[in-house]
Design an enzyme around this catalytic site. Structure first.
Site, short mmCIF file in Angstrom:
data_model
loop_
_atom_site.label_atom_id
_atom_site.label_comp_id
_atom_site.label_asym_id
_atom_site.label_seq_id
_atom_site.Cartn_x
_atom_site.Cartn_y
_atom_site.Cartn_z
N ASP A 58 0.84 -1.21 0.00
CA ASP A 58 0.00 0.00 0.00
C ASP A 58 0.87 1.25 0.00
O ASP A 58 0.37 2.37 -0.09
CB ASP A 58 -1.02 0.00 1.16
CG ASP A 58 -0.36 0.05 2.52
OD1 ASP A 58 0.88 -0.08 2.60
OD2 ASP A 58 -1.09 0.20 3.52
N SER A 59 2.20 1.07 0.04
CA SER A 59 3.13 2.18 -0.20
C SER A 59 2.87 2.77 -1.59
O SER A 59 3.29 3.89 -1.88
CB SER A 59 4.58 1.71 -0.07
OG SER A 59 4.79 0.51 -0.79
N ASP A 97 -1.24 -6.19 -0.54
CA ASP A 97 -1.36 -5.53 0.76
C ASP A 97 -2.81 -5.07 0.94
O ASP A 97 -3.36 -4.39 0.06
CB ASP A 97 -0.44 -4.30 0.74
CG ASP A 97 0.15 -3.99 2.09
OD1 ASP A 97 -0.19 -4.67 3.07
OD2 ASP A 97 0.98 -3.06 2.15
N LYS A 127 -1.43 -9.37 2.81
CA LYS A 127 -0.72 -8.91 4.01
C LYS A 127 -1.64 -8.01 4.82
O LYS A 127 -2.35 -7.17 4.24
CB LYS A 127 0.55 -8.14 3.62
CG LYS A 127 1.28 -7.55 4.83
CD LYS A 127 2.67 -7.08 4.50
CE LYS A 127 2.75 -5.69 3.92
NZ LYS A 127 2.17 -4.63 4.77
N GLU A 129 -1.70 -5.62 8.54
CA GLU A 129 -0.90 -5.04 9.61
C GLU A 129 -1.56 -5.33 10.96
O GLU A 129 -2.78 -5.30 11.07
CB GLU A 129 -0.76 -3.52 9.41
CG GLU A 129 0.01 -3.15 8.16
CD GLU A 129 0.25 -1.65 8.02
OE1 GLU A 129 -0.12 -0.88 8.95
OE2 GLU A 129 0.82 -1.24 6.99
N GLU A 196 8.88 -4.44 10.77
CA GLU A 196 9.29 -3.13 10.24
C GLU A 196 9.71 -2.20 11.38
O GLU A 196 9.01 -2.08 12.40
CB GLU A 196 8.14 -2.49 9.44
CG GLU A 196 8.52 -1.10 8.91
CD GLU A 196 7.61 -0.56 7.81
OE1 GLU A 196 6.68 -1.29 7.38
OE2 GLU A 196 7.84 0.58 7.39
O1 KIV Z 1 3.46 -1.16 1.63
C1 KIV Z 1 4.61 -1.58 1.68
O2 KIV Z 1 5.43 -1.29 0.81
C2 KIV Z 1 4.96 -2.43 2.82
C3 KIV Z 1 6.34 -2.97 2.92
C4 KIV Z 1 7.46 -2.16 2.67
C5 KIV Z 1 6.53 -3.97 3.99
O3 KIV Z 1 4.15 -2.70 3.61
#
Ligand code: KIV
Length: 299
Positions: A58-59, A97, A127, A129, A196
């Protein structure tokens, strides 16, 4: 529009990476590699380089969509990018994510949204959190046959609750909570855990205590694997990189340079030259020139 033709992809891909591959790598103490990717070309290059897992993180919200943090990105936006990555990747595991609020309000929501990533975008895992508080959700996801990657420590979706992006797990109480979170995720059956922004010593302890492979980002060298944001390692974020980032290339300079050269060539008529132009076939050429001559005579 470009009419460049895209050749079909031939040749043998490396063996498919699965959750089993990742778990076996931990047992053999072989470092696990993971990078983010959000589109076809970057995902294809990451896969072809032999990286084990491609995370559609989600970055995306920050590095591709230009938001200030990861919170605004939606399930539909993440799906759109996961599909592009899926089309590119042959061997690596593709992990999607789950964005903020796609699983925070109820476990039902979480399972429904996660199933969309698998069914509509071809993700092989999701993924989420959070630690202990995600255990019910993780059981429900596993019941729905969806492998889960956990993520604890500095969890960017908790930005406001954490009071900023800060290294976590510095006090004994915080370390105890992290240990509880990691062991709860492990028992719930996640196939890997992202650690992280935590001290190396704490990540090392978690890595020894849990059977799930740990994938570190700003968590030191003792994790079972490492993940980084692709745009960070390519100098494509327009920001001062975090302490743990190592830049392996300078895509910003490469792009700036190429764009400036294109601009200059167009402005000086150096592009396109004859070599980069299409020409009429012989059989049409003389008839066409006759028409052109007549047109000129009529002016
Ligand atoms: O969203 C992302 O890029 C991440 C990772 C860097 C672990 O969650």
């Amino acid at each position: 529009m470009s009419i460049t033709s895209f050749p079909e992809r031939h040749g043998s891909a490396r063996p498919k990476v699965t959750t089993t591959t990742i778990q076996e790598k931990k047992q053999r103490r072989e470092p696990i590699t993971c990078l983010t990717a959000y589109d076809y070309p970057s995902a294809r290059l990451v896969d072809e380089a032999g990286i084990d897992m491609v995370l559609v993180g989600d970055s995306l919200a920050m590095v591709v969509l230009g938001y200030e943090n990861t919170l605004p990105v939606t399930v539909d936006e993440m799906l759109h990018h996961t599909r592009a990555v899926r089309r590119a990747v042959r061997s690596a595991m593709v992990i999607a994510d789950m964005p903020y609020a796609s699983y925070h309000l109820s476990a039902e929501d979480g399972v429904r949204n996660a199933a969309r990533f698998v069914k509509e975008a071809g993700a092989e895992a999701v993924k989420v959190e959070g630690g202990e508080k995600r255990i019910e959700l993780i059981h429900r996801l596993r019941d729905a046959e969806i492998p889960v990657m956990g993520h604890i420590g500095l969890t960017p979706q908790s930005l406001h609750a954490m009071g900023g992006y800060k290294v976590q797990g510095k006090s004994l109480a915080a370390i105890e909570q992290l240990m509880r979170d990691a062991t709860a995720l492990d028992r719930a059956g996640v196939f890997s855990i992202v650690l992280e922004g935590i001290p190396r010593e704490v990540a090392a302890m978690i890595t020894t205590e849990v059977s799930a492979p740990t994938i570190g980002i700003g968590a030191g060298a003792d994790c079972d694997g490492q993940v980084l944001v692709l745009h960070d390692i390519l100098n494509l974020t327009f920001a001062q990189p975090a302490k743990f980032v190592r830049q392996y290339g300078d895509a910003a300079t490469l792009i700036r340079d190429a764009v400036s050269r294109f601009k200059k060539d167009v402005e000086t008529h150096a592009y396109p030259n004859e070599e980069k132009s299409y020409h009429l076939p012989k059989e049409t050429k003389s008839a066409f020139e006759n028409i052109a001559t007549r047109k000129r005579a009529m002016r």
